[in-house]
Design a protein around this motif. Structure first.
Motif, mmCIF file in Angstrom:
data_model
loop_
_atom_site.group_PDB
_atom_site.id
_atom_site.type_symbol
_atom_site.label_atom_id
_atom_site.label_comp_id
_atom_site.label_asym_id
_atom_site.label_seq_id
_atom_site.Cartn_x
_atom_site.Cartn_y
_atom_site.Cartn_z
ATOM 1 N N GLU A 35 1.067 -3.883 -7.767
ATOM 2 C CA GLU A 35 1.562 -5.302 -6.897
ATOM 3 C C GLU A 35 0.436 -5.735 -5.931
ATOM 4 O O GLU A 35 0.572 -7.054 -5.620
ATOM 5 C CB GLU A 35 3.016 -5.060 -6.445
ATOM 6 C CG GLU A 35 2.979 -4.223 -5.394
ATOM 7 C CD GLU A 35 3.141 -2.728 -5.795
ATOM 8 O OE1 GLU A 35 3.404 -1.769 -4.864
ATOM 9 O OE2 GLU A 35 3.082 -2.404 -6.755
ATOM 10 N N ASP A 36 -0.186 -5.047 -5.334
ATOM 11 C CA ASP A 36 -1.395 -5.347 -4.440
ATOM 12 C C ASP A 36 -2.672 -5.398 -5.193
ATOM 13 O O ASP A 36 -3.662 -5.622 -4.398
ATOM 14 C CB ASP A 36 -1.604 -4.112 -3.383
ATOM 15 C CG ASP A 36 -0.053 -3.595 -2.709
ATOM 16 O OD1 ASP A 36 0.490 -4.824 -2.110
ATOM 17 O OD2 ASP A 36 0.395 -2.719 -2.913
ATOM 18 N N GLN A 77 -12.806 -1.140 11.670
ATOM 19 C CA GLN A 77 -12.265 -2.253 11.185
ATOM 20 C C GLN A 77 -10.926 -2.064 10.741
ATOM 21 O O GLN A 77 -10.269 -3.216 10.319
ATOM 22 C CB GLN A 77 -13.147 -2.580 9.954
ATOM 23 C CG GLN A 77 -14.770 -3.043 10.446
ATOM 24 C CD GLN A 77 -15.381 -3.657 9.531
ATOM 25 O OE1 GLN A 77 -15.017 -4.543 8.566
ATOM 26 N NE2 GLN A 77 -16.745 -3.215 9.015
ATOM 27 N N ARG A 78 -10.416 -1.033 10.230
ATOM 28 C CA ARG A 78 -9.070 -0.644 10.010
ATOM 29 C C ARG A 78 -9.192 -1.276 8.446
ATOM 30 O O ARG A 78 -8.055 -1.957 8.354
ATOM 31 C CB ARG A 78 -7.815 -0.937 10.917
ATOM 32 C CG ARG A 78 -8.026 -0.263 12.101
ATOM 33 C CD ARG A 78 -6.674 -0.518 13.000
ATOM 34 N NE ARG A 78 -5.531 0.032 12.265
ATOM 35 C CZ ARG A 78 -5.041 1.421 12.295
ATOM 36 N NH1 ARG A 78 -5.745 2.219 12.914
ATOM 37 N NH2 ARG A 78 -4.013 1.671 11.651
ATOM 38 N N LYS A 79 -10.119 -0.970 7.835
ATOM 39 C CA LYS A 79 -10.037 -1.598 6.439
ATOM 40 C C LYS A 79 -10.190 -0.745 5.211
ATOM 41 O O LYS A 79 -11.118 0.414 5.391
ATOM 42 C CB LYS A 79 -11.394 -2.749 6.303
ATOM 43 C CG LYS A 79 -11.186 -4.083 6.991
ATOM 44 C CD LYS A 79 -12.149 -4.856 6.960
ATOM 45 C CE LYS A 79 -11.761 -6.349 7.719
ATOM 46 N NZ LYS A 79 -12.972 -7.234 7.448
ATOM 47 N N VAL A 132 -10.735 -5.402 -0.390
ATOM 48 C CA VAL A 132 -10.820 -4.909 0.848
ATOM 49 C C VAL A 132 -9.277 -5.233 1.252
ATOM 50 O O VAL A 132 -8.865 -6.187 1.127
ATOM 51 C CB VAL A 132 -11.750 -5.952 1.731
ATOM 52 C CG1 VAL A 132 -11.654 -5.415 3.090
ATOM 53 C CG2 VAL A 132 -12.951 -5.811 0.914
ATOM 54 N N TYR A 133 -8.824 -4.247 1.949
ATOM 55 C CA TYR A 133 -7.411 -4.212 2.594
ATOM 56 C C TYR A 133 -7.348 -3.832 3.830
ATOM 57 O O TYR A 133 -8.074 -2.823 4.316
ATOM 58 C CB TYR A 133 -6.494 -3.131 1.759
ATOM 59 C CG TYR A 133 -6.212 -3.274 0.159
ATOM 60 C CD1 TYR A 133 -5.386 -4.306 -0.220
ATOM 61 C CD2 TYR A 133 -7.364 -2.872 -0.708
ATOM 62 C CE1 TYR A 133 -5.021 -4.451 -1.537
ATOM 63 C CE2 TYR A 133 -7.168 -3.042 -2.162
ATOM 64 C CZ TYR A 133 -6.150 -3.932 -2.622
ATOM 65 O OH TYR A 133 -5.965 -4.200 -3.977
ATOM 66 N N GLN A 134 -6.376 -4.832 4.565
ATOM 67 C CA GLN A 134 -6.686 -4.463 5.992
ATOM 68 C C GLN A 134 -5.439 -3.334 6.432
ATOM 69 O O GLN A 134 -4.098 -3.557 5.812
ATOM 70 C CB GLN A 134 -6.172 -5.858 6.820
ATOM 71 C CG GLN A 134 -6.197 -5.595 8.264
ATOM 72 C CD GLN A 134 -7.573 -5.359 8.922
ATOM 73 O OE1 GLN A 134 -8.391 -6.317 8.360
ATOM 74 N NE2 GLN A 134 -7.759 -4.542 9.750
ATOM 75 N N THR A 163 2.922 6.679 -1.698
ATOM 76 C CA THR A 163 2.012 5.647 -2.262
ATOM 77 C C THR A 163 1.938 4.531 -1.137
ATOM 78 O O THR A 163 3.154 4.106 -0.664
ATOM 79 C CB THR A 163 2.758 4.937 -3.589
ATOM 80 O OG1 THR A 163 2.722 6.258 -4.357
ATOM 81 C CG2 THR A 163 2.047 3.939 -4.058
ATOM 82 N N ILE A 164 0.956 3.973 -0.927
ATOM 83 C CA ILE A 164 0.668 3.080 0.157
ATOM 84 C C ILE A 164 0.252 1.730 -0.533
ATOM 85 O O ILE A 164 0.329 0.583 0.021
ATOM 86 C CB ILE A 164 -0.150 3.486 1.213
ATOM 87 C CG1 ILE A 164 -1.718 3.564 0.808
ATOM 88 C CG2 ILE A 164 0.341 4.738 2.321
ATOM 89 C CD1 ILE A 164 -2.553 3.780 1.611
#
Length: 251
Positions: free
Chosen positions: A216-217, A231-233, A247-249, A211-212
């Motif tokens: 909580e995120d 973009q590593r997004k 959107v998560y970096q 799980t990444i």
């Protein structure tokens, strides 16, 4: 990045600048700027779009509620419709295999590889009592050409080759009911765990599931996602009426 309140059935990355959305509320296909979140173009096909897969060259295939697959392309920042592929039943999942299109069905569950002129090249259909699939909903293809199908009923991700031979099954409690899939590279898949409000990392070499991202995120009932390596997004859609694209970096 947010859209107006709506239900997004699927999201796909066409290029580092373009996202394509299947908007179930408005029954439209939306082209969105991935950097600003603004809608650039919106098409209203005759029927509701279901799932989307990129085909390279800012092209995509979209499964439709009328049992067809619509091919689309971005031209000069606008979305244009191309060929329509007729299929034998009401298909859901859609992916690419080389220059061909892979589609999946529910009742009964089966998969087909079709050419872009509508010819069926390969077909996987259950035989006997063994049931590999019950609901092959989301499909994706890795950079080395393997096809992956998420089945939320059997709670597994199934790996197939380009001729639709089943090669491997990934199952793990952390997968829950896997929904949206995206391939990061030949070794890594990301999947939406709809039940557990999380995004999981699947190592296809050793089968390890991690799980990444979780509740909580801000992950709540994730439905589909797209990853942009440039973009590593990670762009995540959640299954609720007041939908937004989160959107998560990624590290």
């Amino acid at each position: 990045m947010c859209t107006e309140p709506c239900l997004i059935g699927d999201i796909a990355l066409l290029s580092p600048d373009y996202l394509l959305l299947a908007n179930w509320t408005k029954k439209t296909i939306q082209l969105v700027n991935s950097r600003t979140g603004s809608t650039l173009s919106e098409g209203s096909p005759p029927h509701c779009p279901k799932r989307i897969c990129p085909m390279g060259g800012e092209r995509a295939a979209v499964s439709m509620s009328d049992g067809k697959v619509q091919l689309v392309q971005v031209r000069c920042g606008r979305l244009t419709r191309g060929t329509v592929l007729g299929v034998k039943a009401d298909c859901w999942g859609v992916a690419t295999s080389g220059d061909n299109v892979v589609v999946s069905y529910y009742s009964p569950p089966w998969l087909e590889v079709m050419s872009t002129d509508g010819r069926v090249l390969h077909r996987f259909e259950e035989s006997g009592e063994a049931q590999t699939f019950q609901c092959p909903d989301f499909l994706t293809t890795s950079s080395d050409g393997f096809i992956y199908a998420a089945d939320c009923f059997v709670r597994a991700i199934i790996k197939l080759d380009s001729s639709l031979h089943v090669l491997q099954t990934f199952s793990d409690p952390q997968l829950g009911r896997p929904f949206g899939l995206t391939s990061v590279n030949s070794d890594t898949l990301l999947a939406c765990n709809f039940d557990n409000n999380s995004i999981v990392h699947v190592n296809v070499n050793n089968g390890k599931v991690t799980t990444i991202l979780g509740s909580e995120d801000g992950i709540v009932r994730p439905n589909s996602m797209a990853y942009c390596p440039q973009q590593r997004k990670l762009f995540v859609c959640t299954y609720k009426k007041t939908d937004s694209i989160q959107v998560y970096q990624m590290d």
